[in-house]
Design a protein around this motif. Structure first.
Motif, PDB file in Angstrom:
ATOM      1  N   UNK A 108      20.652  18.458 -13.337  1.00  0.00           N
ATOM      2  CA  UNK A 108      21.727  19.174 -12.628  1.00  0.00           C
ATOM      3  C   UNK A 108      22.548  18.247 -11.740  1.00  0.00           C
ATOM      4  N   UNK A 109      22.241  16.951 -11.750  1.00  0.00           N
ATOM      5  CA  UNK A 109      22.954  16.008 -10.897  1.00  0.00           C
ATOM      6  C   UNK A 109      22.522  16.082  -9.452  1.00  0.00           C
ATOM      7  N   UNK A 110      21.295  16.573  -9.232  1.00  0.00           N
ATOM      8  CA  UNK A 110      20.822  16.787  -7.868  1.00  0.00           C
ATOM      9  C   UNK A 110      19.587  15.949  -7.538  1.00  0.00           C
ATOM     10  N   UNK A 111      19.441  14.807  -8.203  1.00  0.00           N
ATOM     11  CA  UNK A 111      18.308  13.937  -7.904  1.00  0.00           C
ATOM     12  C   UNK A 111      18.569  13.212  -6.586  1.00  0.00           C
ATOM     13  N   UNK A 112      17.692  13.342  -5.595  1.00  0.00           N
ATOM     14  CA  UNK A 112      17.939  12.683  -4.301  1.00  0.00           C
ATOM     15  C   UNK A 112      18.138  11.181  -4.414  1.00  0.00           C
ATOM     16  N   UNK A 113      17.462  10.545  -5.377  1.00  0.00           N
ATOM     17  CA  UNK A 113      17.587   9.091  -5.507  1.00  0.00           C
ATOM     18  C   UNK A 113      18.956   8.665  -6.025  1.00  0.00           C
ATOM     19  N   UNK A 114      19.625   9.537  -6.808  1.00  0.00           N
ATOM     20  CA  UNK A 114      20.944   9.224  -7.384  1.00  0.00           C
ATOM     21  C   UNK A 114      21.823  10.464  -7.273  1.00  0.00           C
ATOM     22  N   UNK A 115      22.216  10.843  -6.084  1.00  0.00           N
ATOM     23  CA  UNK A 115      22.972  12.092  -5.912  1.00  0.00           C
ATOM     24  C   UNK A 115      24.265  12.102  -6.721  1.00  0.00           C
ATOM     25  N   UNK A 116      24.456  13.208  -7.448  1.00  0.00           N
ATOM     26  CA  UNK A 116      25.667  13.373  -8.241  1.00  0.00           C
ATOM     27  C   UNK A 116      25.604  12.768  -9.619  1.00  0.00           C
ATOM     28  N   UNK A 117      24.600  11.958  -9.891  1.00  0.00           N
ATOM     29  CA  UNK A 117      24.483  11.297 -11.191  1.00  0.00           C
ATOM     30  C   UNK A 117      23.552  12.085 -12.104  1.00  0.00           C
ATOM     31  N   UNK A 118      23.945  12.206 -13.380  1.00  0.00           N
ATOM     32  CA  UNK A 118      23.106  12.886 -14.363  1.00  0.00           C
ATOM     33  C   UNK A 118      22.424  11.860 -15.273  1.00  0.00           C
ATOM     34  N   UNK A 119      21.296  12.236 -15.866  1.00  0.00           N
ATOM     35  CA  UNK A 119      20.497  11.264 -16.620  1.00  0.00           C
ATOM     36  C   UNK A 119      21.088  10.906 -17.974  1.00  0.00           C
ATOM     37  N   UNK A 120      20.686   9.735 -18.438  1.00  0.00           N
ATOM     38  CA  UNK A 120      20.948   9.281 -19.793  1.00  0.00           C
ATOM     39  C   UNK A 120      19.742   9.614 -20.662  1.00  0.00           C
ATOM     40  N   UNK A 139       8.597  12.789 -11.282  1.00  0.00           N
ATOM     41  CA  UNK A 139       9.129  11.508 -11.726  1.00  0.00           C
ATOM     42  C   UNK A 139       8.476  10.341 -10.974  1.00  0.00           C
ATOM     43  N   UNK A 140       8.576   9.164 -11.575  1.00  0.00           N
ATOM     44  CA  UNK A 140       8.233   7.909 -10.924  1.00  0.00           C
ATOM     45  C   UNK A 140       9.475   7.133 -10.499  1.00  0.00           C
ATOM     46  N   UNK A 141      10.439   6.979 -11.436  1.00  0.00           N
ATOM     47  CA  UNK A 141      11.534   6.041 -11.211  1.00  0.00           C
ATOM     48  C   UNK A 141      12.720   6.372 -12.095  1.00  0.00           C
ATOM     49  N   UNK A 142      13.834   5.722 -11.812  1.00  0.00           N
ATOM     50  CA  UNK A 142      14.984   5.630 -12.715  1.00  0.00           C
ATOM     51  C   UNK A 142      15.294   4.141 -12.849  1.00  0.00           C
TER      52      UNK A 142
END
Length: 456
Positions: free
Chosen positions: A285-297, A263-266
């Motif tokens: 899986x909600x495990x992105x270090x940049x947005x912990x616990x958040x899942x993508x749109x 990835x580059x960004x959210x």
């Protein structure tokens, strides 16, 4: 480069990823043509690239277009970074090149009219402030340090990342320009055939449109330095994609590849969040270090799809990405070439017959031969010049079969937009060859003459 995507709620199941691509399927009568082209701006008296701010600047050009021609501005953190109107948008490349992303239109006649109108508008604004624009595949003289990075959060992140994954990423961002076309597909099977033809024949487009034999004020030894830059950029997200030619390829196989591209960004609330090198699979899986616990749109997935840069790519349409930017007279030839090859089934089948037996190694060798030697390339018995002649001939037949009239019916079809390519094939001289001939001849090694002779 792409603007932030919008729309779509949370991704609740994996199938939504391929479904987003499949939503691009549409009946033939709804197929459209979207032409994009980039050009370098510079100060007329100094030949130096435009800064973002100032009396002679990118901002001044954008604001001039906004106020004189009723474009709606696009802002990011208080800076004007683009314009929109009637389904088209004007945006900025990282180093300040100005890009028109045209509206989806029915015919090459219409998209060429759009290009002509846009360039006339740009020229009317630019002339008043001592600015010119030029269409080339790579900046002929300017150094990296001379090219200002535009004030877009996406570019700041990409600029920092590029040098860690390849040798020429920042050169691509700041010092290259392209012309490309976006085209539709009817079904997954239609997408597969078109994407395979598009990837296999991108080297032909690169050879025909090669227009970057200079870099940093010197002859670089290649017909398309831009093509060479893309070959040395980021192996994770560029190239000829051999998996596309494997049995069973379809939307899901594309999804699996893109999921493995770092990835580059959210994009959230108007800002770009650094996700450099992170995994979209972890994001699911909600495990992105940049947005912990958040899942993508779904909009996050659509954004991630814009961060892969192969020679042809799919979103809800197919982008043809192999050609250098060029002079006004050749901008309409690029969409004509690909429309002719892919929007008539007979032409598409003929194009596939040309390349269906090529190996991945041959496709890659043709790619390298194209940016190195242009129409003079030879690969395993294939002469690029002969191949280009055959490809342009098939495109001509495809446009004739489409029989889309223009000028109120006075022009029978779109074939005349290929005239520039017919001339190239007959003469064997591409724009790169023309420029080199002038440089070694009448210019006597004075590259500054390129600006007066080839600006829009």
């Amino acid at each position: 480069m792409s603007i932030p995507q919008s729309g779509g709620g949370p991704i609740e199941h994996h199938d939504q990823l391929a479904e987003l691509l499949a939503k691009g399927c549409k009946p033939k009568e709804d197929w459209r043509i979207g032409t994009e082209h980039e050009k370098f701006g510079y100060c007329q008296d100094t030949h130096k690239p435009l800064p973002y701010d100032g009396e002679r600047s990118i901002r001044a050009v954008l604001e001039g277009l906004q106020h004189r021609f009723a474009w709606d501005p696009v802002h990011e953190e208080g800076n004007i970074i683009g314009l929109t109107k009637d389904g088209a948008n004007v945006s900025l490349e990282p180093g300040g090149a100005l890009e028109l992303s045209g509206a989806p239109l029915e015919t090459v006649h219409q998209t060429c009219d759009e290009v002509n109108t846009h360039l006339a508008e740009v020229r009317s604004v630019a002339d008043e402030i001592g600015v010119k624009f030029i269409g080339l595949g790579a900046a002929p003289e300017w150094s990296h340090e001379e090219m200002p990075l535009m004030p877009k959060g996406r570019y700041k992140l990409m600029d920092a990342y590029m040098n860690s994954v390849g040798t020429m990423g920042t050169a691509m961002m700041r010092r290259t320009c392209t012309v490309q076309v976006n085209l539709d597909f009817a079904s997954e099977a239609d997408m597969v055939q078109k994407l395979r033809v598009s990837l296999a024949l991108q080297p032909v487009a690169n050879a025909l449109f090669g227009n970057s034999p200079f870099f940093e004020g010197k002859v670089n030894g290649m017909k398309s330095w831009r093509g060479n830059i893309w070959n040395n950029l980021d192996d994770d997200r560029t190239g000829m994609l051999p998996f596309v030619f494997e049995d069973g390829f379809g939307f899901e196989a594309w999804v699996q590849w893109v999921l493995d591209v770092p990835m580059y960004f959210v994009y959230r609330d108007g800002k770009y969040i650094d996700a450099l090198g992170m995994s979209f699979r972890d994001f699911l899986k909600g495990e992105l270090p940049a947005l912990p616990g958040e899942k993508p749109l779904l909009s996050d997935w659509a954004d991630h799809l814009t961060t892969v840069f192969p020679e042809a790519r799919i979103k809800q349409f197919i982008e043809m990405r192999g050609a250098d930017g060029g002079p006004w007279r050749k901008l309409c030839a690029l969409p004509a070439l690909w429309v002719g090859l892919t929007y008539d089934q007979g032409a598409l089948d003929a194009a596939w017959d040309l390349c269906k037996d090529w190996t991945a190694e041959k496709r890659e060798a043709l790619r390298v031969g194209a940016f190195t030697d242009g129409l003079d390339a030879q690969v395993d018995g294939i002469k690029m010049h002969d191949l280009a002649r055959e490809v342009v001939g098939i495109a001509h037949q495809g446009l004739a079969a489409r029989a889309k009239p223009g000028a109120g019916g006075m022009i029978a079809d779109e074939t005349h937009f290929l005239n520039a390519l017919h001339e190239t094939v007959e003469s064997g001289q591409t724009m790169a060859d023309e420029l080199l001939e002038k440089y070694h001849g009448e210019w006597n090694g004075d590259l500054s003459q390129i600006y007066d002779e080839y600006s829009y």
